[in-house]
Motif scaffolding. Structure first.
Motif, PDB file in Angstrom:
ATOM      1  N   THR A 106       0.796  -1.223   0.000  1.00 44.75           N
ATOM      2  CA  THR A 106       0.000   0.000   0.000  1.00 44.75           C
ATOM      3  C   THR A 106       0.832   1.278   0.000  1.00 44.75           C
ATOM      4  N   PRO A 107       1.933   1.365   0.759  1.00 42.49           N
ATOM      5  CA  PRO A 107       2.687   2.622   0.741  1.00 42.49           C
ATOM      6  C   PRO A 107       3.300   2.951  -0.619  1.00 42.49           C
TER       7      PRO A 107
ATOM      8  N   TYR B 102       9.007   5.582   3.532  1.00 42.58           N
ATOM      9  CA  TYR B 102      10.224   5.139   4.216  1.00 42.58           C
ATOM     10  C   TYR B 102       9.900   3.819   4.888  1.00 42.58           C
ATOM     11  N   PHE B 103      10.233   2.728   4.209  1.00 39.27           N
ATOM     12  CA  PHE B 103       9.970   1.397   4.767  1.00 39.27           C
ATOM     13  C   PHE B 103      10.746   0.306   4.039  1.00 39.27           C
ATOM     14  N   GLN B 104      11.236   0.607   2.832  1.00 42.08           N
ATOM     15  CA  GLN B 104      11.724  -0.451   1.958  1.00 42.08           C
ATOM     16  C   GLN B 104      13.209  -0.307   1.620  1.00 42.08           C
ATOM     17  N   HIS B 105      13.789  -1.432   1.213  1.00 40.61           N
ATOM     18  CA  HIS B 105      15.160  -1.389   0.742  1.00 40.61           C
ATOM     19  C   HIS B 105      15.174  -1.322  -0.785  1.00 40.61           C
ATOM     20  N   LEU B 106      16.350  -1.029  -1.332  1.00 36.38           N
ATOM     21  CA  LEU B 106      16.473  -0.798  -2.776  1.00 36.38           C
ATOM     22  C   LEU B 106      16.056  -1.999  -3.636  1.00 36.38           C
ATOM     23  N   PRO B 107      16.506  -3.226  -3.339  1.00 37.48           N
ATOM     24  CA  PRO B 107      16.077  -4.341  -4.186  1.00 37.48           C
ATOM     25  C   PRO B 107      14.563  -4.489  -4.247  1.00 37.48           C
ATOM     26  N   TYR B 108      13.886  -4.241  -3.114  1.00 39.48           N
ATOM     27  CA  TYR B 108      12.414  -4.339  -3.116  1.00 39.48           C
ATOM     28  C   TYR B 108      11.811  -3.258  -4.004  1.00 39.48           C
ATOM     29  N   MET B 109      12.287  -2.026  -3.886  1.00 38.32           N
ATOM     30  CA  MET B 109      11.756  -0.928  -4.682  1.00 38.32           C
ATOM     31  C   MET B 109      11.965  -1.173  -6.172  1.00 38.32           C
TER      32      MET B 109
ATOM     33  N   PRO C 210      23.448  -5.255   1.702  1.00 32.01           N
ATOM     34  CA  PRO C 210      23.133  -4.247   0.686  1.00 32.01           C
ATOM     35  C   PRO C 210      21.706  -3.729   0.780  1.00 32.01           C
ATOM     36  N   TYR C 211      20.953  -4.233   1.757  1.00 38.68           N
ATOM     37  CA  TYR C 211      19.525  -3.909   1.828  1.00 38.68           C
ATOM     38  C   TYR C 211      19.278  -2.651   2.670  1.00 38.68           C
ATOM     39  N   VAL C 212      19.758  -1.520   2.166  1.00 43.34           N
ATOM     40  CA  VAL C 212      19.609  -0.250   2.883  1.00 43.34           C
ATOM     41  C   VAL C 212      18.173   0.268   2.729  1.00 43.34           C
ATOM     42  N   ASN C 213      17.561   0.664   3.841  1.00 43.38           N
ATOM     43  CA  ASN C 213      16.228   1.257   3.805  1.00 43.38           C
ATOM     44  C   ASN C 213      16.328   2.706   3.356  1.00 43.38           C
ATOM     45  N   VAL C 214      15.487   3.090   2.392  1.00 41.43           N
ATOM     46  CA  VAL C 214      15.621   4.387   1.734  1.00 41.43           C
ATOM     47  C   VAL C 214      14.363   5.235   1.848  1.00 41.43           C
ATOM     48  N   ILE C 215      14.547   6.541   1.621  1.00 32.01           N
ATOM     49  CA  ILE C 215      13.417   7.432   1.377  1.00 32.01           C
ATOM     50  C   ILE C 215      13.102   7.324  -0.106  1.00 32.01           C
ATOM     51  N   ALA C 216      11.910   6.823  -0.431  1.00 35.95           N
ATOM     52  CA  ALA C 216      11.500   6.658  -1.821  1.00 35.95           C
ATOM     53  C   ALA C 216      10.544   7.778  -2.222  1.00 35.95           C
ATOM     54  N   VAL C 217      10.719   8.269  -3.443  1.00 40.77           N
ATOM     55  CA  VAL C 217       9.831   9.304  -4.004  1.00 40.77           C
ATOM     56  C   VAL C 217       9.585   8.956  -5.470  1.00 40.77           C
ATOM     57  N   LYS C 218       8.623   9.650  -6.084  1.00 42.76           N
ATOM     58  CA  LYS C 218       8.421   9.473  -7.519  1.00 42.76           C
ATOM     59  C   LYS C 218       9.564  10.144  -8.274  1.00 42.76           C
TER      60      LYS C 218
END
Length: 269
Positions: free
Chosen positions: A70-71, A84-91, A223-231
């Motif tokens: 959902t986020p 702010y919840f996910q790591h790069l491979p997931y995104m 390598p699974y750093v949690n990031v601030i994701a934006v469009k």
């Protein structure tokens, strides 16, 4: 007389409307940043920097989510400005699967993944034919299998990497049975399985500490750093840059170190 009264009323009404419209414009121009997050530790970390952002004229609104889908949907649709919840491979996997346009605005921390069990105290106690619960999303499922390989339980097909699935298991001496479950439900499944690979944020939410309760813990070089994701395109916006800078502060680093002294959460800045 009547005309004068009507004119006065009209002027008064016009004044009220002007004030009302002016107030709406002022409210509309408020620099509010809506950021989606899972509760622990992400929302807690975001709440630390609310006052810092307020001093820069930015109102931070934290919107809590309890799942991993959902986020991202809310971010892509524009309901929120960042998450702010996910790591790069997931995104990156989510982008490819949904044709989304999410980018990394800044890496903040790592939550070491770990193997947990309610039934056994040591990895050596895990029996033949044990049931192992892993996340059902592609990147976290692959991450769990890589952790099981690192722990010596299985061997994966060469090159399978973070997108590995149980079909990529080439050697399984203990004949482990894999159960793929939504990440948020893994802690609730612990009593029903022999072993579970659980994401750090959900483990913390359930009161589990990787370094104390985990039978095997991912290394700090993950390598699974949690990031601030934006469009895509929004990562250069001043408010987003201000958010990332506020999160990459000594205040946040010290809070993480004090709150998680055993390395359950590790700042990467």
């Amino acid at each position: 007389m009547k005309k004068t009264l009507l004119q006065a009323a009209a002027i008064a009404l016009a004044g009220i409307l002007t004030l009302s419209v002016s107030g709406c414009q002022k409210k509309g121009n408020t620099n509010t940043l809506k950021v989606g997050a899972t509760p622990v530790p992400h929302a807690s970390i975001l709440n630390l920097v609310k006052e810092d952002l307020a001093s820069q004229g930015i109102t931070l609104e934290v919107v809590e989510f309890t799942d991993y889908v959902t986020p991202n949907e809310a971010l892509e649709s524009g309901e929120i400005d960042a998450n702010y919840f996910q790591h790069l491979p997931y995104m990156e996997s989510f982008n490819a699967e949904r044709n989304y346009h999410l980018v990394n605005a800044g890496g903040i921390h790592i939550e070491p993944f770990a193997l947990y069990s309610n039934k056994y105290k040591n990895l050596s106690d895990i029996p033949n034919g044990a049931t192992v619960a892993i996340p059902n999303d592609p990147t976290n499922g692959g991450r769990a299998l890589l952790l099981l390989q690192s722990a010596g339980f299985i061997t994966l097909r060469e090159g399978s990497g973070v997108t590995a699935t149980p079909l990529d298991v080439t050697e399984n001496p203990k004949n482990l049975k894999f159960t793929e479950i939504e990440a948020a439900s893994l802690t609730r499944m612990l009593p029903d399985v022999d072993l579970a690979a659980i994401n750090g944020n959900y483990a913390l939410l359930a009161g589990l500490k990787a370094t104390e309760d985990g039978l095997y813990v991912e290394g700090a070089d993950s390598p699974y750093v949690n990031v601030i994701a934006v469009k895509a395109g929004n990562d250069e916006k001043p408010a987003i840059k201000a958010l990332v800078n506020a999160l990459k502060s000594e205040k946040v680093k010290n809070w993480i170190a004090n709150e998680y002294p055993n390395g359950e959460v590790i700042a990467v800045f």
